[in-house]
Write a protein that holds these residues in place. Structure first.
Motif, PDB file in Angstrom:
ATOM      1  N   ASN A  79      -3.208   3.206  -4.845  1.00  0.00           N
ATOM      2  CA  ASN A  79      -2.345   2.638  -3.807  1.00  0.00           C
ATOM      3  C   ASN A  79      -2.819   1.221  -3.467  1.00  0.00           C
ATOM      4  N   PRO A  80      -1.964   0.209  -3.669  1.00  0.00           N
ATOM      5  CA  PRO A  80      -2.371  -1.184  -3.397  1.00  0.00           C
ATOM      6  C   PRO A  80      -2.858  -1.403  -1.976  1.00  0.00           C
ATOM      7  N   GLU A  81      -2.381  -0.610  -1.033  1.00  0.00           N
ATOM      8  CA  GLU A  81      -2.792  -0.782   0.355  1.00  0.00           C
ATOM      9  C   GLU A  81      -4.166  -0.165   0.636  1.00  0.00           C
ATOM     10  N   LEU A  82      -4.631   0.709  -0.257  1.00  0.00           N
ATOM     11  CA  LEU A  82      -5.887   1.422  -0.014  1.00  0.00           C
ATOM     12  C   LEU A  82      -6.985   1.093  -1.019  1.00  0.00           C
ATOM     13  N   GLN A  83      -6.601   0.648  -2.209  1.00  0.00           N
ATOM     14  CA  GLN A  83      -7.571   0.538  -3.304  1.00  0.00           C
ATOM     15  C   GLN A  83      -8.577  -0.588  -3.124  1.00  0.00           C
ATOM     16  N   ASN A  84      -8.309  -1.520  -2.219  1.00  0.00           N
ATOM     17  CA  ASN A  84      -9.233  -2.627  -2.002  1.00  0.00           C
ATOM     18  C   ASN A  84      -9.984  -2.508  -0.673  1.00  0.00           C
ATOM     19  N   LYS A  85     -10.124  -1.287  -0.207  1.00  0.00           N
ATOM     20  CA  LYS A  85     -10.854  -1.034   1.035  1.00  0.00           C
ATOM     21  C   LYS A  85     -12.156  -0.290   0.733  1.00  0.00           C
ATOM     22  N   GLN A  86     -13.207  -0.712   1.403  1.00  0.00           N
ATOM     23  CA  GLN A  86     -14.499  -0.064   1.181  1.00  0.00           C
ATOM     24  C   GLN A  86     -14.431   1.427   1.506  1.00  0.00           C
ATOM     25  N   ALA A  99     -18.907   9.829  -8.854  1.00  0.00           N
ATOM     26  CA  ALA A  99     -19.469   9.583  -7.522  1.00  0.00           C
ATOM     27  C   ALA A  99     -20.266   8.287  -7.522  1.00  0.00           C
ATOM     28  N   VAL A 100     -21.105   8.109  -8.531  1.00  0.00           N
ATOM     29  CA  VAL A 100     -21.901   6.883  -8.641  1.00  0.00           C
ATOM     30  C   VAL A 100     -20.983   5.666  -8.760  1.00  0.00           C
ATOM     31  N   ARG A 101     -19.991   5.757  -9.631  1.00  0.00           N
ATOM     32  CA  ARG A 101     -19.069   4.632  -9.840  1.00  0.00           C
ATOM     33  C   ARG A 101     -18.347   4.276  -8.541  1.00  0.00           C
ATOM     34  N   SER A 102     -17.923   5.279  -7.809  1.00  0.00           N
ATOM     35  CA  SER A 102     -17.155   5.031  -6.579  1.00  0.00           C
ATOM     36  C   SER A 102     -18.034   4.426  -5.488  1.00  0.00           C
ATOM     37  N   TYR A 103     -19.234   4.960  -5.311  1.00  0.00           N
ATOM     38  CA  TYR A 103     -20.126   4.385  -4.305  1.00  0.00           C
ATOM     39  C   TYR A 103     -20.472   2.937  -4.645  1.00  0.00           C
ATOM     40  N   LYS A 104     -20.730   2.676  -5.921  1.00  0.00           N
ATOM     41  CA  LYS A 104     -21.040   1.301  -6.329  1.00  0.00           C
ATOM     42  C   LYS A 104     -19.833   0.393  -6.100  1.00  0.00           C
ATOM     43  N   LYS A 105     -18.650   0.905  -6.384  1.00  0.00           N
ATOM     44  CA  LYS A 105     -17.426   0.134  -6.173  1.00  0.00           C
ATOM     45  C   LYS A 105     -17.241  -0.183  -4.689  1.00  0.00           C
ATOM     46  N   SER A 106     -17.613   0.754  -3.829  1.00  0.00           N
ATOM     47  CA  SER A 106     -17.436   0.547  -2.385  1.00  0.00           C
ATOM     48  C   SER A 106     -18.267  -0.636  -1.880  1.00  0.00           C
ATOM     49  N   LEU A 107     -19.338  -0.946  -2.602  1.00  0.00           N
ATOM     50  CA  LEU A 107     -20.207  -2.045  -2.176  1.00  0.00           C
ATOM     51  C   LEU A 107     -19.671  -3.405  -2.577  1.00  0.00           C
ATOM     52  N   GLU A 108     -18.564  -3.429  -3.328  1.00  0.00           N
ATOM     53  CA  GLU A 108     -17.976  -4.694  -3.776  1.00  0.00           C
ATOM     54  C   GLU A 108     -17.049  -5.313  -2.728  1.00  0.00           C
ATOM     55  N   PHE A 109     -16.653  -4.525  -1.730  1.00  0.00           N
ATOM     56  CA  PHE A 109     -15.660  -4.997  -0.758  1.00  0.00           C
ATOM     57  C   PHE A 109     -16.321  -5.412   0.553  1.00  0.00           C
ATOM     58  N   LYS A 110     -15.525  -5.893   1.483  1.00  0.00           N
ATOM     59  CA  LYS A 110     -16.018  -6.292   2.789  1.00  0.00           C
ATOM     60  C   LYS A 110     -16.813  -5.151   3.401  1.00  0.00           C
ATOM     61  N   GLN A 111     -18.037  -5.482   3.794  1.00  0.00           N
ATOM     62  CA  GLN A 111     -18.983  -4.441   4.188  1.00  0.00           C
ATOM     63  C   GLN A 111     -18.789  -3.980   5.636  1.00  0.00           C
ATOM     64  N   GLU A 144     -20.991  -1.469   8.104  1.00  0.00           N
ATOM     65  CA  GLU A 144     -22.353  -0.944   8.098  1.00  0.00           C
ATOM     66  C   GLU A 144     -22.415   0.559   7.822  1.00  0.00           C
ATOM     67  N   GLN A 145     -21.538   1.320   8.462  1.00  0.00           N
ATOM     68  CA  GLN A 145     -21.621   2.767   8.310  1.00  0.00           C
ATOM     69  C   GLN A 145     -21.354   3.196   6.871  1.00  0.00           C
ATOM     70  N   PHE A 146     -20.414   2.523   6.203  1.00  0.00           N
ATOM     71  CA  PHE A 146     -20.100   2.884   4.824  1.00  0.00           C
ATOM     72  C   PHE A 146     -21.179   2.376   3.860  1.00  0.00           C
ATOM     73  N   THR A 147     -21.684   1.184   4.114  1.00  0.00           N
ATOM     74  CA  THR A 147     -22.715   0.626   3.237  1.00  0.00           C
ATOM     75  C   THR A 147     -23.982   1.479   3.280  1.00  0.00           C
ATOM     76  N   LYS A 148     -24.422   1.810   4.486  1.00  0.00           N
ATOM     77  CA  LYS A 148     -25.622   2.641   4.614  1.00  0.00           C
ATOM     78  C   LYS A 148     -25.407   4.014   3.981  1.00  0.00           C
ATOM     79  N   GLY A 149     -24.231   4.583   4.218  1.00  0.00           N
ATOM     80  CA  GLY A 149     -23.935   5.896   3.650  1.00  0.00           C
ATOM     81  C   GLY A 149     -23.896   5.867   2.133  1.00  0.00           C
ATOM     82  N   ALA A 150     -23.312   4.810   1.571  1.00  0.00           N
ATOM     83  CA  ALA A 150     -23.217   4.685   0.117  1.00  0.00           C
ATOM     84  C   ALA A 150     -24.600   4.544  -0.505  1.00  0.00           C
TER      85      ALA A 150
END
Length: 301
Positions: free
Chosen positions: A55-62, A92-104, A106-112
């Motif tokens: 989904n273009p509205e969701l795929q670029n969100k951490q 799981a590894v790929r997704s967590y690493k991908k999450s770190l590519e977007f606007k950070q 704190e709660q998601f970055t620490k969790g990832a």
């Protein structure tokens, strides 16, 4: 804990005051996915989180990629924890690493990062189990490489060199259990162990275990050749083989002496030195270390 509270808030908001999912289904696929995860409906959770990343509205969100990692990690723990090549863990590894590519956030970055550290630890544990239980060096190496690739991101403070030393010492034991008295003794297998112990010394120049085992391996290679020797062969062939044995005893000697200097397993090291000097026909050194060995044995009575 903050992330779990946030998930609960999302779900509560999506449901509002109604309990009929069929009538008031939330529109956000991420929210749907987490709702199904809370209900342990893993296949549905996976379906909606996979839809969310398209989904273009969701795929670029951490958050989207973080929750995808969260769901795939749950699937790994639920269904494939004993599968060293788990596709769920890889995603799981790929997704967590991908999450770190977007606007950070704190709660998601620490969790990832915390989850990536956990997943890195599962690779390390799988490497250890591949050695201890499966006796599978190839799989052990693959799992350890995945750990080495992931842990610097997850925890930059991890002492990777220490882990490498532990791993390669353990891996070498797969190739260092041959009996030189056995006719099946394989020189190539011994060489694999030698390469691993030498790699340990490149990481830790004072690793007494590696020095001792290198001494034993070269000694065993010589002892195996002697045991297999056919003295009915032409004299020049026999002498050539004996010269090779001497060269192997000479290779063993500095490693065993270093283990002696490091005061490692004194009795075993003394027995190694006695055997090496006997093979070298060095009576003076043989008697010296034999006397020390005998004195040690007597003190243990």
């Amino acid at each position: 804990m903050r992330i779990l509270k946030y998930i609960s808030f999302l779900l509560l908001f999506a449901w509002q005051i109604n309990t009929s999912y069929a009538q008031f289904a939330p529109k956000d696929d991420v929210v749907k996915a987490m709702l199904f995860l809370q209900q342990n409906e893993f296949d549905s959770a996976k379906k909606y989180i996979d839809s969310a990343i398209e989904n273009p509205e969701l795929q670029n969100k951490q958050a989207t990629w973080y929750y995808r990692g969260y769901i795939y990690k749950a699937l790994f723990k639920q269904r494939e924890k004993n599968n060293k090549f788990s596709p769920y863990r890889e995603e799981a590894v790929r997704s967590y690493k991908k999450s770190l590519e977007f606007k950070q956030e704190e709660q998601f970055t620490k969790g990832a990062l915390k989850s990536l550290e956990y997943l890195a630890a599962t690779y390390y544990n799988d490497a250890a189990m591949a050695i201890k239980i499966d006796k599978d060096a190839e799989t052990a190496m693959k799992m350890f490489e995945k750990y080495k690739q992931l842990i610097p991101l997850a925890n930059p403070n991890e002492d990777i060199k220490k882990r490498e030393v532990e791993f390669y010492l353990a891996l070498a034991t797969l190739y260092n259990s041959q009996d030189p008295q056995d006719s099946s003794f394989d020189q190539n297998v011994a060489d694999r162990a030698i390469n691993l112990y030498e790699h340990v010394l490149s990481l830790d120049t004072n690793n007494a275990s590696a020095y001792y085992n290198l001494g034993i391996l070269y000694y065993n290679k010589a002892a195996s050749l002697i045991n297999k020797m056919d003295y009915d062969e032409p004299l020049d062939v026999v002498n050539e083989k004996l010269d090779h044995c001497v060269s192997l005893f000479l290779k063993a000697l500095p490693y065993m002496l270093k283990a002696y200097d490091l005061n490692f397993r004194r009795k075993d090291v003394l027995e190694g030195l006695v055997g090496i000097y006997y093979g070298l026909n060095d009576d003076e050194k043989y008697e010296k270390y034999k006397a020390e060995l005998d004195a040690l044995k007597n003190s243990e009575k």
